[in-house]
Write a protein that holds these residues in place. Structure first.
Motif, PDB file in Angstrom:
ATOM      1  N   MET A 158      13.010  -9.148  10.047  1.00 33.51           N
ATOM      2  CA  MET A 158      14.089  -9.264  10.915  1.00 33.51           C
ATOM      3  C   MET A 158      14.776  -9.198   9.572  1.00 33.51           C
ATOM      4  O   MET A 158      14.180  -9.787   8.757  1.00 33.51           O
ATOM      5  N   ALA A 159      16.186  -8.681   9.754  1.00 34.14           N
ATOM      6  CA  ALA A 159      17.220  -8.742   8.473  1.00 34.14           C
ATOM      7  C   ALA A 159      17.158 -10.126   8.007  1.00 34.14           C
ATOM      8  O   ALA A 159      17.338 -11.362   8.081  1.00 34.14           O
ATOM      9  N   THR A 160      17.620  -9.963   6.531  1.00 34.61           N
ATOM     10  CA  THR A 160      17.774 -10.959   5.635  1.00 34.61           C
ATOM     11  C   THR A 160      18.932 -11.487   5.656  1.00 34.61           C
ATOM     12  O   THR A 160      20.349 -10.101   5.124  1.00 34.61           O
ATOM     13  N   LEU A 161      20.283 -11.851   6.238  1.00 36.34           N
ATOM     14  CA  LEU A 161      21.742 -12.373   6.116  1.00 36.34           C
ATOM     15  C   LEU A 161      21.895 -12.906   5.034  1.00 36.34           C
ATOM     16  O   LEU A 161      21.157 -14.181   4.803  1.00 36.34           O
ATOM     17  N   ILE A 162      23.302 -13.302   4.299  1.00 40.03           N
ATOM     18  CA  ILE A 162      23.364 -14.027   2.954  1.00 40.03           C
ATOM     19  C   ILE A 162      25.049 -13.623   3.222  1.00 40.03           C
ATOM     20  O   ILE A 162      25.737 -12.652   2.729  1.00 40.03           O
ATOM     21  N   PRO A 163      24.930 -14.937   2.698  1.00 43.69           N
ATOM     22  CA  PRO A 163      24.524 -16.202   3.110  1.00 43.69           C
ATOM     23  C   PRO A 163      24.062 -16.167   4.226  1.00 43.69           C
ATOM     24  O   PRO A 163      24.381 -15.829   5.621  1.00 43.69           O
ATOM     25  N   SER A 164      23.185 -16.910   4.312  1.00 47.25           N
ATOM     26  CA  SER A 164      21.945 -17.474   5.772  1.00 47.25           C
ATOM     27  C   SER A 164      22.997 -17.781   7.031  1.00 47.25           C
ATOM     28  O   SER A 164      24.566 -18.487   6.530  1.00 47.25           O
ATOM     29  N   LEU A 165      22.786 -17.267   8.150  1.00 45.08           N
ATOM     30  CA  LEU A 165      23.931 -17.510   9.754  1.00 45.08           C
ATOM     31  C   LEU A 165      24.419 -19.282   9.469  1.00 45.08           C
ATOM     32  O   LEU A 165      25.590 -19.442  10.342  1.00 45.08           O
ATOM     33  N   GLY A 166      23.391 -20.026   9.489  1.00 39.89           N
ATOM     34  CA  GLY A 166      23.449 -21.450   9.359  1.00 39.89           C
ATOM     35  C   GLY A 166      25.197 -21.911   8.893  1.00 39.89           C
ATOM     36  O   GLY A 166      25.372 -22.780   9.177  1.00 39.89           O
ATOM     37  N   SER A 167      24.929 -21.298   7.714  1.00 39.24           N
ATOM     38  CA  SER A 167      25.404 -21.663   6.433  1.00 39.24           C
ATOM     39  C   SER A 167      27.194 -21.626   6.230  1.00 39.24           C
ATOM     40  O   SER A 167      28.044 -22.098   6.223  1.00 39.24           O
ATOM     41  N   VAL A 168      27.559 -19.999   7.804  1.00 38.17           N
ATOM     42  CA  VAL A 168      28.645 -19.947   7.368  1.00 38.17           C
ATOM     43  C   VAL A 168      29.229 -19.107   8.815  1.00 38.17           C
ATOM     44  O   VAL A 168      30.304 -19.680   9.239  1.00 38.17           O
ATOM     45  N   THR A 169      28.796 -20.445  10.001  1.00 36.08           N
ATOM     46  CA  THR A 169      28.960 -19.614  11.215  1.00 36.08           C
ATOM     47  C   THR A 169      30.816 -20.678  11.562  1.00 36.08           C
ATOM     48  O   THR A 169      31.284 -19.869  12.568  1.00 36.08           O
ATOM     49  N   SER A 170      30.995 -21.983  10.700  1.00 33.09           N
ATOM     50  CA  SER A 170      32.014 -23.133  10.880  1.00 33.09           C
ATOM     51  C   SER A 170      33.014 -21.685  10.490  1.00 33.09           C
ATOM     52  O   SER A 170      34.388 -21.714  10.497  1.00 33.09           O
ATOM     53  N   ARG A 171      33.069 -21.316   9.440  1.00 39.43           N
ATOM     54  CA  ARG A 171      34.141 -19.453   9.006  1.00 39.43           C
ATOM     55  C   ARG A 171      33.821 -17.847   9.818  1.00 39.43           C
ATOM     56  O   ARG A 171      35.231 -17.081   9.464  1.00 39.43           O
ATOM     57  N   MET A 172      32.535 -17.706  10.699  1.00 38.79           N
ATOM     58  CA  MET A 172      33.042 -17.240  11.294  1.00 38.79           C
ATOM     59  C   MET A 172      34.110 -16.762  12.600  1.00 38.79           C
ATOM     60  O   MET A 172      33.898 -17.369  12.787  1.00 38.79           O
ATOM     61  N   THR A 173      34.742 -15.779  13.091  1.00 36.05           N
ATOM     62  CA  THR A 173      35.236 -15.427  14.651  1.00 36.05           C
ATOM     63  C   THR A 173      33.949 -15.539  14.931  1.00 36.05           C
ATOM     64  O   THR A 173      32.507 -15.337  14.999  1.00 36.05           O
ATOM     65  N   GLY A 174      34.104 -15.352  16.723  1.00 36.19           N
ATOM     66  CA  GLY A 174      33.354 -15.275  17.359  1.00 36.19           C
ATOM     67  C   GLY A 174      32.605 -14.061  17.305  1.00 36.19           C
ATOM     68  O   GLY A 174      31.321 -13.844  17.684  1.00 36.19           O
ATOM     69  N   GLY A 175      33.432 -12.787  17.504  1.00 34.68           N
ATOM     70  CA  GLY A 175      32.781 -11.796  17.173  1.00 34.68           C
ATOM     71  C   GLY A 175      31.840 -11.055  16.017  1.00 34.68           C
ATOM     72  O   GLY A 175      30.984 -10.520  15.974  1.00 34.68           O
ATOM     73  N   GLU A 176      32.080 -12.137  14.922  1.00 35.89           N
ATOM     74  CA  GLU A 176      31.438 -12.687  13.571  1.00 35.89           C
ATOM     75  C   GLU A 176      29.584 -12.592  13.777  1.00 35.89           C
ATOM     76  O   GLU A 176      28.618 -12.325  13.129  1.00 35.89           O
ATOM     77  N   LYS A 177      30.051 -13.306  14.390  1.00 34.35           N
ATOM     78  CA  LYS A 177      29.140 -14.512  14.566  1.00 34.35           C
ATOM     79  C   LYS A 177      27.994 -13.735  15.233  1.00 34.35           C
ATOM     80  O   LYS A 177      26.912 -14.154  15.261  1.00 34.35           O
ATOM     81  N   ARG A 178      28.599 -13.211  17.155  1.00 30.60           N
ATOM     82  CA  ARG A 178      28.008 -12.481  17.388  1.00 30.60           C
ATOM     83  C   ARG A 178      27.190 -11.484  16.921  1.00 30.60           C
ATOM     84  O   ARG A 178      26.022 -11.086  17.152  1.00 30.60           O
ATOM     85  N   PHE A 179      28.061 -10.245  16.256  1.00 34.76           N
ATOM     86  CA  PHE A 179      27.380  -9.227  15.824  1.00 34.76           C
ATOM     87  C   PHE A 179      26.291 -10.145  14.376  1.00 34.76           C
ATOM     88  O   PHE A 179      25.143  -9.045  13.881  1.00 34.76           O
ATOM     89  N   ALA A 180      26.594 -10.450  13.586  1.00 32.94           N
ATOM     90  CA  ALA A 180      25.561 -11.189  12.829  1.00 32.94           C
ATOM     91  C   ALA A 180      24.571 -11.490  13.330  1.00 32.94           C
ATOM     92  O   ALA A 180      23.494 -11.334  12.965  1.00 32.94           O
ATOM     93  N   GLU A 181      24.163 -12.230  13.943  1.00 29.64           N
ATOM     94  CA  GLU A 181      23.185 -12.989  15.694  1.00 29.64           C
ATOM     95  C   GLU A 181      22.854 -11.315  15.554  1.00 29.64           C
ATOM     96  O   GLU A 181      21.422 -11.023  15.562  1.00 29.64           O
ATOM     97  N   ARG A 182      23.239 -10.148  16.311  1.00 29.52           N
ATOM     98  CA  ARG A 182      22.239  -8.987  16.280  1.00 29.52           C
ATOM     99  C   ARG A 182      21.823  -8.200  15.384  1.00 29.52           C
ATOM    100  O   ARG A 182      20.660  -7.859  15.510  1.00 29.52           O
ATOM    101  N   LEU A 183      22.049  -8.352  13.375  1.00 31.37           N
ATOM    102  CA  LEU A 183      21.801  -7.551  12.444  1.00 31.37           C
ATOM    103  C   LEU A 183      20.473  -7.784  12.034  1.00 31.37           C
ATOM    104  O   LEU A 183      19.636  -7.904  11.976  1.00 31.37           O
ATOM    105  N   GLU A 184      20.526 -10.077  12.790  1.00 32.52           N
ATOM    106  CA  GLU A 184      19.036 -10.457  12.039  1.00 32.52           C
ATOM    107  C   GLU A 184      18.264 -10.183  12.484  1.00 32.52           C
ATOM    108  O   GLU A 184      17.279  -9.942  12.954  1.00 32.52           O
ATOM    109  N   ALA A 185      18.407  -9.676  14.189  1.00 31.78           N
ATOM    110  CA  ALA A 185      17.615 -10.137  15.378  1.00 31.78           C
ATOM    111  C   ALA A 185      16.976  -8.580  15.442  1.00 31.78           C
ATOM    112  O   ALA A 185      15.810  -8.288  16.308  1.00 31.78           O
ATOM    113  N   LYS A 186      18.035  -7.309  15.017  1.00 34.45           N
ATOM    114  CA  LYS A 186      17.492  -6.164  15.962  1.00 34.45           C
ATOM    115  C   LYS A 186      17.947  -5.387  14.661  1.00 34.45           C
ATOM    116  O   LYS A 186      17.095  -4.617  14.725  1.00 34.45           O
TER     117      LYS A 186
END
Length: 609
Positions: free
Chosen positions: A1-29
């Motif tokens: 799992m990649a390191t996402l900075i800031p952590s995903l849970g702390s920034v989802t409120s300011r992400m667009t839907g596409g940004e959130k989905r892409f961040a999830e893929r980066l972490e997982a893949k």
């Protein structure tokens, strides 16, 4: 799992839907050695690409994410896009051009460092690792992209489309889409020091304090760059950038960067709050150091730093509540705290005075102090941060009450973090300090809402063995320490990088008399009633007052000396552990033959070989 900075849970409120989905893929893949930054400012100026993806064997990639649909795109060329929005037609920059300009800014930052560029050949002066840029179109499929003229202005290999970032897409296929964006491939793997250099240039916020001033201007030249650069580690950076609303407790060992993270948080809050930010600690010397740091950052007017009892005194004065009279004893201080608590309960002192409260060295706070301080947080912002290390709890004795954070109003369940790595001390210093602390550092099982004891782990930095000297008298010890200080200064160590830490107040005059006679500049807060971290002088402070401070050279005289005011063996060992872990490079310990720690110290030195 990649390191996402800031952590995903702390920034989802300011992400667009596409940004959130892409961040999830980066972490997982992506694998563990990938680091991805989301919406983090580059350099000294406000440039915030959507994502930066970095890998030591692949290189650095800048990506812009757009949630556009085909129907929204009315015109597009290589420079600009016209979109149909709810506000009508809007012109904006082509996202690939936007990513390209971010990438040029990145390369300009890195090219000024001779250690990060090719020294010769056709690429002379260019970064010696691959870099690229691209676009993520989160709501446009590859088929739709190919059926339009989008490929004429955004090369197809520089795009990740909607169906190429579905959860079902294989990790290798997803990664290949990223690496197709690089114009060249890499021949070797970057080392950790090289990675730190890249982060140092790109993200000034993670530079350690003593180096941040080197790049006050964005156009500083290569001659300003030191050979060795120090930055937060990735866990520290992720934590510092991820601190959001609510209450949080960080349990960190000595030298793990707790105060560094607190300073980062204070600087961030100072930019967004309306009411002041309050920083509290127990020790006067630490409070003075923190206040000086806030002034250096230019936020002293927004961030108010006090030791706890000084803050209580200010509250009584500000709201015209009579302070207790008498000499400065523990009883007087307790009475002062009680009057503040009583004043808040009777609403004579208002609650919610601060948009945020940050507590350093929270292990020195009593439960009733926490209850009081929690009430000072503005309930609308609800921002509270507590730094804690049970191993450094040196006030209150062995009978100090255990408590849960919830019982004092700190609601940090699910928002606690543990920092185990000690970056301050060399392996040699940490080995001796841990040997003296002994069972005090043994981990114990506690609930998430209680304070654990965390065993410090060295970060691997090596240095000279601590110097252990047995001398016949305390006077002989101080004379020998004065000689060591003079020798260090002659070889280039500034006086300000040295400290003498003593156990009992009646030792101070003997130490300062010798230093004065030898012509060594010093500052002793016990005598001068002040602490000025920036003065080029040896700091002579008590072990208690040294908490939160650090110096390249630390000398401890009279170690384990019998005294009428000595406390329990456990408390004395805990205090010595705190004092020893103030040294970043060299530790000098002197003692007499009757030292209570003589056996442990000798055994530790033998263990070092």
């Amino acid at each position: 799992m990649a390191t996402l900075i800031p952590s995903l849970g702390s920034v989802t409120s300011r992400m667009t839907g596409g940004e959130k989905r892409f961040a999830e893929r980066l972490e997982a893949k992506l694998e563990d050695d990938y680091v991805c930054w989301y919406d983090v400012t580059l350099g000294e100026k406000t440039r915030n690409p959507d994502f930066i993806v970095f890998h030591p064997s692949r290189g650095l990639l800048v990506l812009e994410v757009k949630d556009w649909k085909l129907d929204n795109i009315r015109e597009i060329d290589q420079r600009a896009v016209t979109l149909l929005t709810s506000q009508g037609l809007v012109a904006t920059m082509n996202p690939l051009e936007q990513a390209r300009q971010f990438m040029f800014y990145v390369t300009n930052l890195l090219q000024r460092d001779p250690q990060l560029v090719w020294p010769s050949g056709s690429l002379r002066g260019k970064p010696f690792f691959p870099y690229g840029h691209g676009v993520v179109l989160s709501n446009i499929s590859r088929g739709d992209f190919d059926r339009t003229n989008l490929g004429d202005v955004i090369p197809p290999h520089l795009v990740i489309c909607q169906d190429e970032m579905y959860p079902k897409v294989e990790a290798e296929v997803f990664q290949q889409r990223l690496w197709d964006m690089f114009p060249i491939k890499f021949a070797h793997k970057l080392s950790l020091p090289q990675i730190d250099r890249i982060r140092w240039h790109l993200f000034p916020q993670v530079r350690l304090p003593e180096q941040r001033a080197l790049f006050a201007e964005d156009d500083a030249g290569p001659q300003d760059i030191p050979d060795i650069l120090r930055v937060m580690d990735l866990q520290q950076e992720q934590l510092a950038r991820s601190l959001g609303e609510g209450h949080r407790v960080i349990h960190g060992v000595a030298g793990s960067g707790k105060t560094l993270i607190l300073g980062y948080r204070a600087e961030h809050l100072a930019k967004i709050v309306t009411r002041p930010v309050l920083v509290l600690c127990y020790n006067k010397t630490l409070a003075a150091k923190l206040a000086a740091s806030m002034d250096e950052k230019g936020i002293g007017d927004k961030v108010h730093v006090h030791n706890f009892h000084a803050w209580c005194s200010r509250q009584l004065d500000a709201f015209h509540i009579e302070r207790p009279k008498g000499p400065p004893t523990d009883a007087l201080f307790e009475s002062m705290v009680e009057r503040v608590i009583h004043g808040v309960d009777r609403k004579l002192i208002p609650s919610g005075q601060y948009d945020a409260v940050l507590i350093d060295e929270g292990h020195d706070f009593r439960p009733e102090w926490f209850k009081l301080v929690v009430q000072m947080v503005n309930p609308e912002s609800n921002s509270l941060l507590v730094m804690y290390d049970d191993a450094q709890s040196i006030y209150g004795g062995t009978a100090k009450r255990k408590f849960s954070f919830a019982s004092v109003g700190i609601k940090a369940s699910g928002r606690t973090t543990i920092l185990k790595l000690n970056y301050r001390n060399t392996q040699e210093i940490l080995f001796v300090a841990r040997s003296v602390a002994g069972e005090l550092l043994n981990s114990r099982d506690v609930g998430e809402d209680e304070a654990p004891t965390v065993l410090p782990i060295g970060a691997g930095r090596r240095g000279p063995k601590p110097l252990l000297l047995e001398l016949p008298t305390f006077s002989a010890e101080v004379e020998r320490i004065a000689q060591i200080l003079r020798d260090e200064n002659r070889t280039g160590t500034p006086w300000s990088q040295m400290a003498v830490l003593y156990r009992y107040w009646d030792m101070a005059s003997q130490i300062t008399n010798v230093l004065a006679r030898q012509g060594i500049p010093f500052e002793c807060p016990q005598e001068s009633k002040r602490f000025t971290p920036g003065d080029d002088s040896v700091k002579v402070v008590t072990m208690h007052s040294s908490k939160g401070l650090e110096f390249p050279l630390v000398c401890i005289p009279g170690t384990g000396m019998p005294h009428k005011k000595e406390e329990s063996p456990e408390d004395e060992a805990r205090l010595l552990y705190v004092a020893m872990t103030r040294a970043t490079r060299q530790l000098v310990i002197t003692h007499g033959e009757d030292s209570r720690f003589a056996g442990e110290l000798r055994a530790a030195m033998e263990g070092l070989g």
